[in-house]
Design a protein around this motif. Structure first.
Motif, PDB file in Angstrom:
ATOM      1  N   THR A 118       0.832  -1.205   0.000  1.00  0.00           N
ATOM      2  CA  THR A 118       0.000   0.000   0.000  1.00  0.00           C
ATOM      3  C   THR A 118       0.865   1.252   0.000  1.00  0.00           C
ATOM      4  O   THR A 118       0.583   2.218  -0.716  1.00  0.00           O
ATOM      5  N   PHE A 119       1.936   1.239   0.782  1.00  0.00           N
ATOM      6  CA  PHE A 119       2.869   2.362   0.784  1.00  0.00           C
ATOM      7  C   PHE A 119       3.516   2.522  -0.590  1.00  0.00           C
ATOM      8  O   PHE A 119       3.669   3.645  -1.091  1.00  0.00           O
ATOM      9  N   GLY A 120       3.878   1.414  -1.233  1.00  0.00           N
ATOM     10  CA  GLY A 120       4.444   1.479  -2.582  1.00  0.00           C
ATOM     11  C   GLY A 120       3.460   2.034  -3.587  1.00  0.00           C
ATOM     12  O   GLY A 120       3.827   2.803  -4.481  1.00  0.00           O
ATOM     13  N   ALA A 121       2.177   1.657  -3.461  1.00  0.00           N
ATOM     14  CA  ALA A 121       1.154   2.181  -4.367  1.00  0.00           C
ATOM     15  C   ALA A 121       0.985   3.680  -4.178  1.00  0.00           C
ATOM     16  O   ALA A 121       0.840   4.423  -5.160  1.00  0.00           O
ATOM     17  N   LEU A 122       1.011   4.126  -2.935  1.00  0.00           N
ATOM     18  CA  LEU A 122       0.905   5.568  -2.680  1.00  0.00           C
ATOM     19  C   LEU A 122       2.105   6.319  -3.251  1.00  0.00           C
ATOM     20  O   LEU A 122       1.949   7.416  -3.805  1.00  0.00           O
ATOM     21  N   CYS A 123       3.285   5.756  -3.120  1.00  0.00           N
ATOM     22  CA  CYS A 123       4.489   6.418  -3.656  1.00  0.00           C
ATOM     23  C   CYS A 123       4.453   6.499  -5.172  1.00  0.00           C
ATOM     24  O   CYS A 123       4.691   7.562  -5.756  1.00  0.00           O
ATOM     25  N   VAL A 124       4.155   5.384  -5.842  1.00  0.00           N
ATOM     26  CA  VAL A 124       4.155   5.376  -7.313  1.00  0.00           C
ATOM     27  C   VAL A 124       3.004   6.215  -7.850  1.00  0.00           C
ATOM     28  O   VAL A 124       3.179   7.014  -8.776  1.00  0.00           O
ATOM     29  N   GLY A 125       1.813   6.071  -7.274  1.00  0.00           N
ATOM     30  CA  GLY A 125       0.665   6.875  -7.721  1.00  0.00           C
ATOM     31  C   GLY A 125       0.883   8.351  -7.472  1.00  0.00           C
ATOM     32  O   GLY A 125       0.544   9.185  -8.309  1.00  0.00           O
ATOM     33  N   GLY A 126       1.456   8.688  -6.318  1.00  0.00           N
ATOM     34  CA  GLY A 126       1.735  10.091  -6.014  1.00  0.00           C
ATOM     35  C   GLY A 126       2.782  10.686  -6.942  1.00  0.00           C
ATOM     36  O   GLY A 126       2.657  11.834  -7.386  1.00  0.00           O
ATOM     37  N   ALA A 127       3.815   9.912  -7.245  1.00  0.00           N
ATOM     38  CA  ALA A 127       4.848  10.403  -8.168  1.00  0.00           C
ATOM     39  C   ALA A 127       4.274  10.594  -9.572  1.00  0.00           C
ATOM     40  O   ALA A 127       4.582  11.590 -10.254  1.00  0.00           O
ATOM     41  N   THR A 128       3.431   9.674 -10.003  1.00  0.00           N
ATOM     42  CA  THR A 128       2.812   9.809 -11.323  1.00  0.00           C
ATOM     43  C   THR A 128       1.871  11.000 -11.366  1.00  0.00           C
ATOM     44  O   THR A 128       1.869  11.769 -12.332  1.00  0.00           O
ATOM     45  N   TRP A 129       1.074  11.166 -10.317  1.00  0.00           N
ATOM     46  CA  TRP A 129       0.141  12.284 -10.266  1.00  0.00           C
ATOM     47  C   TRP A 129       0.898  13.606 -10.257  1.00  0.00           C
ATOM     48  O   TRP A 129       0.494  14.575 -10.909  1.00  0.00           O
ATOM     49  N   THR A 130       2.018  13.665  -9.548  1.00  0.00           N
ATOM     50  CA  THR A 130       2.833  14.882  -9.521  1.00  0.00           C
ATOM     51  C   THR A 130       3.397  15.187 -10.901  1.00  0.00           C
ATOM     52  O   THR A 130       3.403  16.347 -11.332  1.00  0.00           O
ATOM     53  N   ARG A 131       3.874  14.158 -11.605  1.00  0.00           N
ATOM     54  CA  ARG A 131       4.410  14.374 -12.955  1.00  0.00           C
ATOM     55  C   ARG A 131       3.318  14.834 -13.925  1.00  0.00           C
ATOM     56  O   ARG A 131       3.550  15.665 -14.792  1.00  0.00           O
ATOM     57  N   LEU A 132       2.113  14.273 -13.767  1.00  0.00           N
ATOM     58  CA  LEU A 132       1.024  14.684 -14.655  1.00  0.00           C
ATOM     59  C   LEU A 132       0.538  16.090 -14.337  1.00  0.00           C
ATOM     60  O   LEU A 132       0.156  16.843 -15.236  1.00  0.00           O
ATOM     61  N   CYS A 133       0.520  16.462 -13.067  1.00  0.00           N
ATOM     62  CA  CYS A 133       0.076  17.811 -12.700  1.00  0.00           C
ATOM     63  C   CYS A 133       1.101  18.868 -13.082  1.00  0.00           C
ATOM     64  O   CYS A 133       0.775  20.050 -13.140  1.00  0.00           O
ATOM     65  N   ALA A 134       2.328  18.444 -13.335  1.00  0.00           N
ATOM     66  CA  ALA A 134       3.375  19.399 -13.710  1.00  0.00           C
ATOM     67  C   ALA A 134       3.234  19.875 -15.159  1.00  0.00           C
ATOM     68  O   ALA A 134       3.897  20.829 -15.560  1.00  0.00           O
ATOM     69  N   ILE A 135       2.384  19.223 -15.945  1.00  0.00           N
ATOM     70  CA  ILE A 135       2.167  19.652 -17.325  1.00  0.00           C
ATOM     71  C   ILE A 135       1.420  20.979 -17.299  1.00  0.00           C
ATOM     72  O   ILE A 135       0.302  21.055 -16.788  1.00  0.00           O
ATOM     73  N   GLN A 136       2.030  21.995 -17.820  1.00  0.00           N
ATOM     74  CA  GLN A 136       1.465  23.347 -17.787  1.00  0.00           C
ATOM     75  C   GLN A 136       0.524  23.562 -18.966  1.00  0.00           C
ATOM     76  O   GLN A 136       0.847  23.186 -20.095  1.00  0.00           O
ATOM     77  N   PRO A 137      -0.633  24.170 -18.739  1.00  0.00           N
ATOM     78  CA  PRO A 137      -1.530  24.458 -19.855  1.00  0.00           C
ATOM     79  C   PRO A 137      -0.955  25.544 -20.741  1.00  0.00           C
ATOM     80  O   PRO A 137      -0.291  26.459 -20.271  1.00  0.00           O
ATOM     81  N   ALA A 138      -1.231  25.410 -22.020  1.00  0.00           N
ATOM     82  CA  ALA A 138      -0.691  26.380 -22.995  1.00  0.00           C
ATOM     83  C   ALA A 138      -1.499  27.648 -22.997  1.00  0.00           C
ATOM     84  O   ALA A 138      -2.615  27.751 -22.662  1.00  0.00           O
TER      85      ALA A 138
END
Length: 138
Positions: A118-138
């Motif tokens: 569960t901790f691993g899922a939170l880490c991987v999901g959180g890292a992915t969500w952070t990378r996706l939220c970093a995409i800036q709108p044009a």
């Protein structure tokens, strides 16, 4: 000597697989959709093997393209959060499975293995969500 080399190479291999998981976790949702479409079309005898694979690849590419387009063009924070959450959810499931698999390689009990996964899922999901939220709108 060889035992120490085996331990070091084992840790290096697990570290490499974890790095690869974090690097490729953004693409978990399109891969999941592609696999599901391919499996559904082939299992229900709607298409032959090659056609089902090509349809699955096309569906995965469409999910990736639409997700990236929405994240790159939308300024609505609720829509961006929803899309990035939907794209990060399969990555969290992949992180859960991979961490649970690594826990099974050792001599760990069931409850600690699932807590660790569960901790691993939170880490991987959180890292992915952070990378996706970093995409800036044009």
């Amino acid at each position: 000597m060889l035992l120490g080399l085996g331990i070091v190479l084992g840790f290096a291999g697990i570290g490499f697989l974890c790095w690869l998981l974090f690097l490729c976790a953004v693409y978990a949702a399109p891969l999941f959709v592609a696999a599901m479409v391919c499996t559904m079309l082939y299992d229900h005898a709607m298409m032959s093997g090659v056609h089902a694979i090509l349809a699955g690849i096309a569906a995965g590419i469409m999910v990736l393209a639409f997700g990236q387009a929405i994240l790159a063009s939308s300024r609505d924070p609720a829509l961006r959060t929803l899309v990035s959450f939907l794209l990060a959810l399969p990555a969290a499931l992949a992180g859960f499975g991979m961490t649970l698999g690594f826990s099974g390689m050792g001599d760990m009990g069931t409850i600690p293995a699932y807590l660790f996964a569960t901790f691993g899922a939170l880490c991987v999901g959180g890292a992915t969500w952070t990378r996706l939220c970093a995409i800036q709108p044009a």
